[in-house]
Design an enzyme around this catalytic site. Structure first.
Site, mmCIF file in Angstrom:
data_model
loop_
_atom_site.group_PDB
_atom_site.id
_atom_site.type_symbol
_atom_site.label_atom_id
_atom_site.label_comp_id
_atom_site.label_asym_id
_atom_site.label_seq_id
_atom_site.Cartn_x
_atom_site.Cartn_y
_atom_site.Cartn_z
ATOM 1 N N GLY A 293 0.819 -1.196 0.000
ATOM 2 C CA GLY A 293 0.000 0.000 0.000
ATOM 3 C C GLY A 293 0.858 1.253 0.000
ATOM 4 O O GLY A 293 2.056 1.216 0.291
ATOM 5 N N CYS A 294 0.233 2.365 -0.329
ATOM 6 C CA CYS A 294 0.985 3.610 -0.464
ATOM 7 C C CYS A 294 1.500 4.108 0.878
ATOM 8 O O CYS A 294 2.688 4.435 1.009
ATOM 9 C CB CYS A 294 0.130 4.670 -1.148
ATOM 10 S SG CYS A 294 -1.492 4.925 -0.398
ATOM 11 N N TYR A 295 0.648 4.154 1.888
ATOM 12 C CA TYR A 295 1.109 4.613 3.197
ATOM 13 C C TYR A 295 2.179 3.690 3.773
ATOM 14 O O TYR A 295 3.188 4.157 4.305
ATOM 15 C CB TYR A 295 -0.056 4.736 4.177
ATOM 16 C CG TYR A 295 -0.985 5.892 3.935
ATOM 17 C CD1 TYR A 295 -0.541 7.203 4.013
ATOM 18 C CD2 TYR A 295 -2.326 5.687 3.661
ATOM 19 C CE1 TYR A 295 -1.410 8.277 3.812
ATOM 20 C CE2 TYR A 295 -3.204 6.749 3.456
ATOM 21 C CZ TYR A 295 -2.742 8.048 3.532
ATOM 22 O OH TYR A 295 -3.591 9.104 3.340
ATOM 23 N N THR B 296 4.408 1.922 2.350
ATOM 24 C CA THR B 296 5.701 1.900 1.664
ATOM 25 C C THR B 296 6.697 2.877 2.292
ATOM 26 O O THR B 296 7.793 2.494 2.711
ATOM 27 C CB THR B 296 5.509 2.205 0.168
ATOM 28 O OG1 THR B 296 4.834 1.089 -0.425
ATOM 29 C CG2 THR B 296 6.840 2.409 -0.537
#
Lengths: 348, 348, 348, 348
Positions: free
Chosen positions: C151-153, C155
């Site tokens: 997920g983006c957060y 990473t």
């Protein structure tokens, strides 16, 4: 007069023009917001729909069917275009109405049918509707039962052009209106095209040669000089919330100059509270009218002889919608026209 | 050919067009960035000036005086308008030069003096400078020593209008170019007017009837049809970083239609990699060219017979500056024209 | 190796991560985009869905049922969370898969059921899915059939914290991650909350103590130090398209300093192409990673002894989604890890 | 009382807090703006400096030396930090003063010297200056001659934290304030870092562990519980004009819950007009306080036992500067505290 308060219903309060009416009416000394309708949100407090209104003392949203209109003096109708006619037709006769939709703007019901794709459903009402560009129709507005509040694009461009056409200073042909609008003009309904990610940091033209505000502008301009006028009108969508800037290209009448145009506009709007002509050489920005009912207009000579460029800036939600609606309310009910509208732009 | 690498100096690398050249050249298989100058920043790594270049393998900034030009093949000159002429005049003769300033764009040095407020200081060089609108001047660019890279506003509008004027499809009079630009066009120098807080959430027109790109556009258009052309040109500043959208109003030649214009543009740009004509009825957005060297053009009929509306979109920093400069480099050095420029827009 | 090309299918290409995969793969020398699916848009060219891809040579959108997978090497799965499990379970066995949804990220299917509200529907597949934080799991990714792309957060925050926890330099308690995200993280579906007008010129926190990326972050952190870790995680929505900046508050282990943390991160990421530790005293901006696969990390001493502050910046669509997916593809297929990912930020 | 008007001078009217004072005072029934100073702009109408004030009836800008203070009741001082002390020291004794700079905020002149880099130049005045966080110091403000108006970051975070510390509900250690500010907080001076192009579509942290508002916050928190408090404070710059959102992480006192915190804040602010506690589970957005003097506060349980998360939103130019200054004026002069401050947020 000061102490007189009128009781107001806002139909369709959950759209942006409804919310802006609430913002402005909360500061209006003669207004009581008595009814807010929002069919799909009926039963909710408006603060659940608009967080910035959460801590305001406002009535709950109800459905139109639930409204008891007997104590109401004025209805602002903020319903979607095309849905408004039967609703207004069914309202009790004692009510005065300011309609912010496009439903009663076009005098010619054939033109309405052509541009909106269906027959007008309240032809009799339409005959008596007054088009509410306040500076141009103040006297009729005073006594009107139903005021059709102007569209956002027509407001700025008409204020700039109508006095020039009326006085014969510009040619009625070759008028080009290149308008740039903030995104609130597209309303609050959820559309992919209007997502932040699709709008931010870029821009586009839309509705080229096909935008519904073109016939409304033409009606205004034609009426100002008793001549059938067709304009070139191109709207653009700009990554900003509020504001319309219209850049207008005109051909001067023989022997006339941009200075003549400017002098005429100054003369016409000299006593007006909301229309201001900029100093020579200075163009307006939408920043300076944000949140206000003002329209700022500039006139420039083109480098090409015989042509001039006008620039008009408004806040589309205020002078282009809810602010002008309240200006019309003030005229209709005999309040000083600037009551509740002495606003300073929220800048920066 | 693939393996050939040219050695490049960028003069004035600390401006936005310099930074954009670096971004694009870092991905170009035939380019070595050998020298970066930035007088006031000499001694610093470019990453101290541009954080997004911090971890790139790039030479330190030096002053122009420190540059050893003997091993350099090509100079990109990104210095401020008006400062460039003596510097280019003093460069060694073996260098080929692409100048991104306005200094060598106007063939007529009298026009230059009028619009830029001082006499041209390198008149002999000016005579041999080639105006680098690639699609229009490819053959001359091939062999040019000095290419004057076009301005951002002239690029999109000229690409749209030149073929139409050349073919006589449109009237050479009454051309109106209403352009909307992102703020990178104003450069990186610290000015109150360009602060975030002054630009965000609003817009304005500027330079009405007085912008220096007007004579450049007129030179392009005039050259395309051997007729003196004057245009109405109004630039606007939009709250976005990149992009120029020009909405262009033209009068059709007798018997011609918007469809004829569209067909001509399709024909002329059929083989071009960077100029695309949009499907009928679809207008471009600056979003779709952001970060690319593309120019997207639409043609629309006006509602008024005999008139048409063109819309052209570019990224002002790429096709309107550094990308076109690299396109010109490719032409000058015999690389395939799209080398390093096969870019997909960064959207959203 | 250079000349080897793999054949790629993107399932769910009409979302933002799909579009970003296309942007990046078009510039990847070893990738052929062979199939694009988009159920509700099947039959359209992707350019009708994404104007910035209009003039690209790409296959038409088809429905998943229409796909002939026999010639495909790799599937990127960009379908909505919760819909992906049965689809991946039904894919032919020869395919390798990188899933950009959350469906296979949580090793513990009980945790999955708790956070996503339904039982996991492909428990066997889940057992063999490799969590694809490339820098931390490169060896497993090489041979994985199914990679769950982070997920983006998680990473950015995991890249900053995992080496510090693994080395015992920071306390495993009292970790606070305050993250700020661009709006692309919310996807392209039409929601009122994500309209330009609702997001522009303001910000908010959301998903406080309830965001689904919390257990994913915790899984990463826990695995790095074999200790059950719970973090405080607060995401915020910022009026920008791309970028996540995470400000991370940690307690130092006894005797350790911010300088020790910085030294460790420099050591761990020294050879990494995409993770960069900022010079001392300099905090990253999301601007400098926009459009790139980079993660920039800073370490600061707090004024309070025993505490430190980390800041990590990524582009949520690139290192936080599609870029890392391609990095994983490169690892899986033996291409140099930076192939197609040597990007310079698009700034300004 | 209603009809009483006080005569006001604004020193340093050409900054953003000066302009915002003008916006608010123009709508204040008890205020006459008699003097505006702006040293470098002396002789100009404020409308030349702020186009949105062009058509307002306001005095010309003069230099401070030109001011005749005898008829003035109240001075708002909006001069830059560090320049204010000698100017205020030299003002006639009959004047009451609200200083919007940081010059008189820190009671401890040693702390001032440390954070601002020079000795305090008006130590005697400092002793009698009242720190003007209205809700916390109303009684002292009533009779104060000199009010030091709070900084923008300290206002929201102190309103959220002070009652909780005073009542012992939270631990005085481990307080973390992660604040996000609009760009107006950086003022109107022309700096490259604050250009639209540098700020738009991205964000960063700044002043980590070194921002001058940290000691001011600590002074407030310490005073609320008679204990020396040090906080972790990280400000961030967000691409929006106005608004500060502070996300605050606290440790609960033994046996206390987030619900206890919320109940305390509701109790403390129950009668307050400008501080509102959000319904449970709802976090504020800066959008909903834009242009208003309101502070919206939420309390959330953390997933980690014993911890809570507070979120506080204000408009940095209103409650964080000019609005609170007028609130203090109202208190000082005996006007109802909400006079001229009954504002509805300008949304969207």
């Amino acid at each position: 007069m000061e102490s007189k308060k009128i009781s107001i219903a806002i139909l369709g309060a959950s759209g942006y023009t409804g919310a802006e009416l609430i913002r402005l009416l909360l500061a209006h000394p003669n207004a009581n917001i008595s009814v807010l309708t929002g069919d799909s949100k009926a039963g909710k407090h408006i603060g659940e729909v608009y967080p910035h209104l959460r801590f305001k003392n406002l009535p709950k949203l109800v459905s139109i069917e639930q409204v008891e209109f007997s104590g109401i003096d004025l209805v602002f109708c903020c319903l979607p275009h095309g849905t408004t006619q039967p609703i207004i037709a069914a309202l009790p006769r004692h009510l005065r109405i300011i309609d912010l939709s496009a439903d009663f703007r076009l005098h010619d019901v054939k033109s309405y049918a052509k541009w909106y794709g269906h027959e007008h459903q309240a032809v009799e009402l339409q005959k008596n509707a007054v088009y509410g560009l306040t500076e141009q129709a103040r006297d009729k507005i005073k006594t009107a039962r139903l005021v059709a509040n102007p569209g956002c694009y027509p407001t700025g461009s008409s204020l700039a052009l109508m006095p020039l056409l009326a006085s014969g200073l510009i040619n009625s042909e070759n008028i080009i209106i290149d308008s740039k609008s903030g995104v609130t003009g597209a309303g609050r309904s959820a559309k992919q095209d209007n997502l932040f990610t699709e709008i931010n940091d870029g821009m586009k033209a839309y509705g080229i040669s096909s935008h519904r505000h073109a016939p409304e502008i033409e009606q205004n301009l034609s009426s100002s000089c008793n001549k059938e006028i067709t304009v070139t009108f191109t709207p653009h969508l700009i990554p900003m919330n509020r504001g319309i800037l219209s850049t207008i290209y005109v051909h001067l009448s023989a022997g006339k100059s941009a200075a003549d145009l400017r002098a005429k506009l100054i003369e016409v709007y000299d006593k007006e509270r909301f229309v201001h002509i900029m100093p020579e050489g200075i163009a307006p920005s939408t920043h300076e009218v944000r949140g206000t009912n003002d329209c700022h207009i500039s006139v420039f000579s083109d480098r090409i002889a015989g042509k001039a460029i006008l620039v008009a800036a408004i806040d589309n939600l205020v002078k282009g919608a809810s602010g002008q609606a309240i200006q019309n309310m003030n005229v209709m009910f005999g309040f000083p026209e600037n009551t509740g509208l002495e606003l300073t732009a929220v800048f920066p």
